[in-house]
Design a protein around this motif. Sequence first.
Motif, PDB file in Angstrom:
ATOM      1  N   ILE A 156      45.031 -11.323  22.203  1.00 40.07           N
ATOM      2  CA  ILE A 156      46.321 -11.616  21.583  1.00 40.07           C
ATOM      3  C   ILE A 156      47.450 -10.974  22.384  1.00 40.07           C
ATOM      4  O   ILE A 156      48.484 -11.602  22.626  1.00 40.07           O
ATOM      5  CB  ILE A 156      46.341 -11.149  20.109  1.00 40.07           C
ATOM      6  N   LEU A 157      47.267  -9.729  22.811  1.00 40.73           N
ATOM      7  CA  LEU A 157      48.294  -9.080  23.624  1.00 40.73           C
ATOM      8  C   LEU A 157      48.518  -9.820  24.942  1.00 40.73           C
ATOM      9  O   LEU A 157      49.648  -9.936  25.414  1.00 40.73           O
ATOM     10  CB  LEU A 157      47.918  -7.622  23.893  1.00 40.73           C
ATOM     11  N   LYS A 158      47.460 -10.331  25.514  1.00 41.01           N
ATOM     12  CA  LYS A 158      47.582 -11.098  26.754  1.00 41.01           C
ATOM     13  C   LYS A 158      48.390 -12.371  26.512  1.00 41.01           C
ATOM     14  O   LYS A 158      49.255 -12.730  27.304  1.00 41.01           O
ATOM     15  CB  LYS A 158      46.187 -11.450  27.287  1.00 41.01           C
ATOM     16  N   GLU A 159      48.108 -13.057  25.413  1.00 39.17           N
ATOM     17  CA  GLU A 159      48.839 -14.288  25.084  1.00 39.17           C
ATOM     18  C   GLU A 159      50.311 -13.998  24.802  1.00 39.17           C
ATOM     19  O   GLU A 159      51.184 -14.722  25.260  1.00 39.17           O
ATOM     20  CB  GLU A 159      48.215 -14.979  23.870  1.00 39.17           C
ATOM     21  N   VAL A 160      50.586 -12.939  24.053  1.00 39.33           N
ATOM     22  CA  VAL A 160      51.970 -12.583  23.743  1.00 39.33           C
ATOM     23  C   VAL A 160      52.701 -12.176  25.018  1.00 39.33           C
ATOM     24  O   VAL A 160      53.862 -12.534  25.212  1.00 39.33           O
ATOM     25  CB  VAL A 160      52.017 -11.466  22.678  1.00 39.33           C
ATOM     26  N   GLY A 161      52.029 -11.457  25.890  1.00 42.89           N
ATOM     27  CA  GLY A 161      52.630 -11.077  27.173  1.00 42.89           C
ATOM     28  C   GLY A 161      52.962 -12.294  28.018  1.00 42.89           C
ATOM     29  O   GLY A 161      54.012 -12.345  28.665  1.00 42.89           O
ATOM     30  N   GLY A 174      31.870  -4.701  14.979  1.00 36.48           N
ATOM     31  CA  GLY A 174      33.195  -4.979  14.419  1.00 36.48           C
ATOM     32  C   GLY A 174      34.303  -4.386  15.258  1.00 36.48           C
ATOM     33  O   GLY A 174      35.330  -5.022  15.509  1.00 36.48           O
ATOM     34  N   LYS A 175      34.100  -3.167  15.713  1.00 37.12           N
ATOM     35  CA  LYS A 175      35.110  -2.523  16.564  1.00 37.12           C
ATOM     36  C   LYS A 175      35.260  -3.271  17.887  1.00 37.12           C
ATOM     37  O   LYS A 175      36.375  -3.466  18.377  1.00 37.12           O
ATOM     38  CB  LYS A 175      34.727  -1.066  16.840  1.00 37.12           C
ATOM     39  N   ALA A 176      34.143  -3.676  18.473  1.00 37.93           N
ATOM     40  CA  ALA A 176      34.197  -4.394  19.750  1.00 37.93           C
ATOM     41  C   ALA A 176      34.881  -5.744  19.585  1.00 37.93           C
ATOM     42  O   ALA A 176      35.696  -6.146  20.426  1.00 37.93           O
ATOM     43  CB  ALA A 176      32.780  -4.587  20.300  1.00 37.93           C
ATOM     44  N   ALA A 177      34.583  -6.444  18.498  1.00 37.19           N
ATOM     45  CA  ALA A 177      35.212  -7.742  18.245  1.00 37.19           C
ATOM     46  C   ALA A 177      36.710  -7.581  18.041  1.00 37.19           C
ATOM     47  O   ALA A 177      37.511  -8.343  18.599  1.00 37.19           O
ATOM     48  CB  ALA A 177      34.573  -8.413  17.034  1.00 37.19           C
ATOM     49  N   ALA A 178      37.110  -6.585  17.262  1.00 32.72           N
ATOM     50  CA  ALA A 178      38.530  -6.355  17.016  1.00 32.72           C
ATOM     51  C   ALA A 178      39.263  -5.983  18.296  1.00 32.72           C
ATOM     52  O   ALA A 178      40.376  -6.463  18.552  1.00 32.72           O
ATOM     53  CB  ALA A 178      38.704  -5.264  15.966  1.00 32.72           C
ATOM     54  N   ALA A 179      38.645  -5.162  19.125  1.00 34.92           N
ATOM     55  CA  ALA A 179      39.275  -4.763  20.382  1.00 34.92           C
ATOM     56  C   ALA A 179      39.425  -5.959  21.320  1.00 34.92           C
ATOM     57  O   ALA A 179      40.470  -6.130  21.965  1.00 34.92           O
ATOM     58  CB  ALA A 179      38.451  -3.668  21.048  1.00 34.92           C
ATOM     59  N   ALA A 180      38.404  -6.792  21.391  1.00 37.07           N
ATOM     60  CA  ALA A 180      38.465  -7.958  22.280  1.00 37.07           C
ATOM     61  C   ALA A 180      39.512  -8.966  21.801  1.00 37.07           C
ATOM     62  O   ALA A 180      40.278  -9.510  22.601  1.00 37.07           O
ATOM     63  CB  ALA A 180      37.096  -8.626  22.362  1.00 37.07           C
ATOM     64  N   ILE A 181      39.558  -9.196  20.498  1.00 39.72           N
ATOM     65  CA  ILE A 181      40.549 -10.127  19.943  1.00 39.72           C
ATOM     66  C   ILE A 181      41.954  -9.565  20.137  1.00 39.72           C
ATOM     67  O   ILE A 181      42.881 -10.293  20.513  1.00 39.72           O
ATOM     68  CB  ILE A 181      40.251 -10.418  18.463  1.00 39.72           C
ATOM     69  N   GLY A 182      42.131  -8.283  19.905  1.00 40.13           N
ATOM     70  CA  GLY A 182      43.436  -7.653  20.102  1.00 40.13           C
ATOM     71  C   GLY A 182      43.910  -7.735  21.536  1.00 40.13           C
ATOM     72  O   GLY A 182      45.085  -8.024  21.804  1.00 40.13           O
ATOM     73  N   LEU A 203      37.972 -16.540  18.194  1.00 35.93           N
ATOM     74  CA  LEU A 203      36.690 -16.433  17.494  1.00 35.93           C
ATOM     75  C   LEU A 203      35.528 -16.290  18.478  1.00 35.93           C
ATOM     76  O   LEU A 203      34.614 -15.499  18.264  1.00 35.93           O
ATOM     77  CB  LEU A 203      36.475 -17.641  16.592  1.00 35.93           C
ATOM     78  N   ALA A 204      35.589 -17.049  19.560  1.00 34.77           N
ATOM     79  CA  ALA A 204      34.522 -16.975  20.561  1.00 34.77           C
ATOM     80  C   ALA A 204      34.504 -15.610  21.239  1.00 34.77           C
ATOM     81  O   ALA A 204      33.434 -15.019  21.452  1.00 34.77           O
ATOM     82  CB  ALA A 204      34.704 -18.082  21.600  1.00 34.77           C
ATOM     83  N   ILE A 205      35.667 -15.104  21.574  1.00 31.45           N
ATOM     84  CA  ILE A 205      35.741 -13.786  22.218  1.00 31.45           C
ATOM     85  C   ILE A 205      35.215 -12.698  21.288  1.00 31.45           C
ATOM     86  O   ILE A 205      34.448 -11.823  21.703  1.00 31.45           O
ATOM     87  CB  ILE A 205      37.194 -13.496  22.645  1.00 31.45           C
TER      88      ILE A 205
END
Length: 113
Positions: free
Chosen positions: A97-102, A86-94, A50-52
């Motif tokens: 998440i990819l970093k955490e999954v990796g 919205g696009k920037a928030a979605a890209a940052a959250i994505g 949420l913060a990101i």
Amino acid sequence: MAKTSTKKAKKADGKAKGGTKKKSKIKVEIDHGVETLAKLADHPLISDLLAIGAMAAVAAIADHGAKAKNGAASGDGSRKAVKAAGKAAAAAIGARILKEVGNLGAKSAAKKS
């Protein structure tokens, strides 16, 4: 006539059959949902996401405002600013998440070795 007036009196008091049970069940479901959301929001990863997302959205809006001052932005400013946020928030959250999954995949591969 007497029976009709007693039925109406019971309904006016709210003591009619079934009325109170439905309301209490709905309230319990809402309370449970709010409690679940509160527990989810307390998770460190969720609060980090949420913060990101919020920081990326604010940065996109600030960037749009800077472009508007320089004359680079076109007429439909606020709608485009919100869309970019919205696009920037979605890209940052994505990306987070990819970093955490990796990281999870790397940790599990290290345990197998």
